[in-house]
Design a protein around this motif. Structure first.
Motif, PDB file in Angstrom:
ATOM      1  N   ASP A   1       0.392  -1.210   0.485  1.00 37.05           N
ATOM      2  CA  ASP A   1      -0.500   0.143   0.148  1.00 37.05           C
ATOM      3  C   ASP A   1       1.088   0.914  -0.169  1.00 37.05           C
ATOM      4  N   ASP A   2       0.794   1.592  -1.403  1.00 36.27           N
ATOM      5  CA  ASP A   2       1.678   2.608  -1.143  1.00 36.27           C
ATOM      6  C   ASP A   2       1.190   4.430  -0.272  1.00 36.27           C
TER       7      ASP A   2
ATOM      8  N   GLU B   1       2.755   3.504   3.695  1.00 35.66           N
ATOM      9  CA  GLU B   1       4.392   3.596   3.019  1.00 35.66           C
ATOM     10  C   GLU B   1       4.866   4.979   2.914  1.00 35.66           C
ATOM     11  N   SER B   2       3.720   5.588   2.554  1.00 35.22           N
ATOM     12  CA  SER B   2       4.019   7.218   2.940  1.00 35.22           C
ATOM     13  C   SER B   2       4.589   7.396   4.285  1.00 35.22           C
TER      14      SER B   2
END
Length: 91
Positions: A38-39, A42-43
């Motif tokens: 899940d981008d 992660e951000s």
């Protein structure tokens, strides 16, 4: 309640990754870290890690955080625990 030392960069990053659900620990194999993929999570983990204060009141350096997050995400397995896949432990 578990006590963790957030003065250690790798521990702080692992905490940020797990609490934002960017990574998870296999419920059957505690040594296996799974990258959820899940981008946004992660951000969010990077943003959370930037705000972690060490015991001396300082934060971690941004480049060190990025490198450690990259290292931990690269070391994690993608999506599924390979040990569960081999043994059928996950169902």
């Amino acid at each position: 309640m578990m006590s963790i030392n957030l003065d250690d960069l790798s521990v702080a990053v692992r905490y940020a990754l797990e609490t934002t659900r960017a990574t998870t620990v296999c419920p059957f194999h505690a040594e296996v870290i799974i990258r959820v993929g899940d981008d946004a999570a992660e951000s969010h983990a990077y943003e959370r890690a930037k705000r972690i204060l060490r015991s001396d009141g300082t934060t971690f350096e941004a480049n060190a955080l990025r490198e450690e997050i990259g290292h931990q995400l690269a070391a994690a397995v993608d999506g599924r625990c390979p040990k569960c896949d081999r043994t059928g432990a996950s169902g």
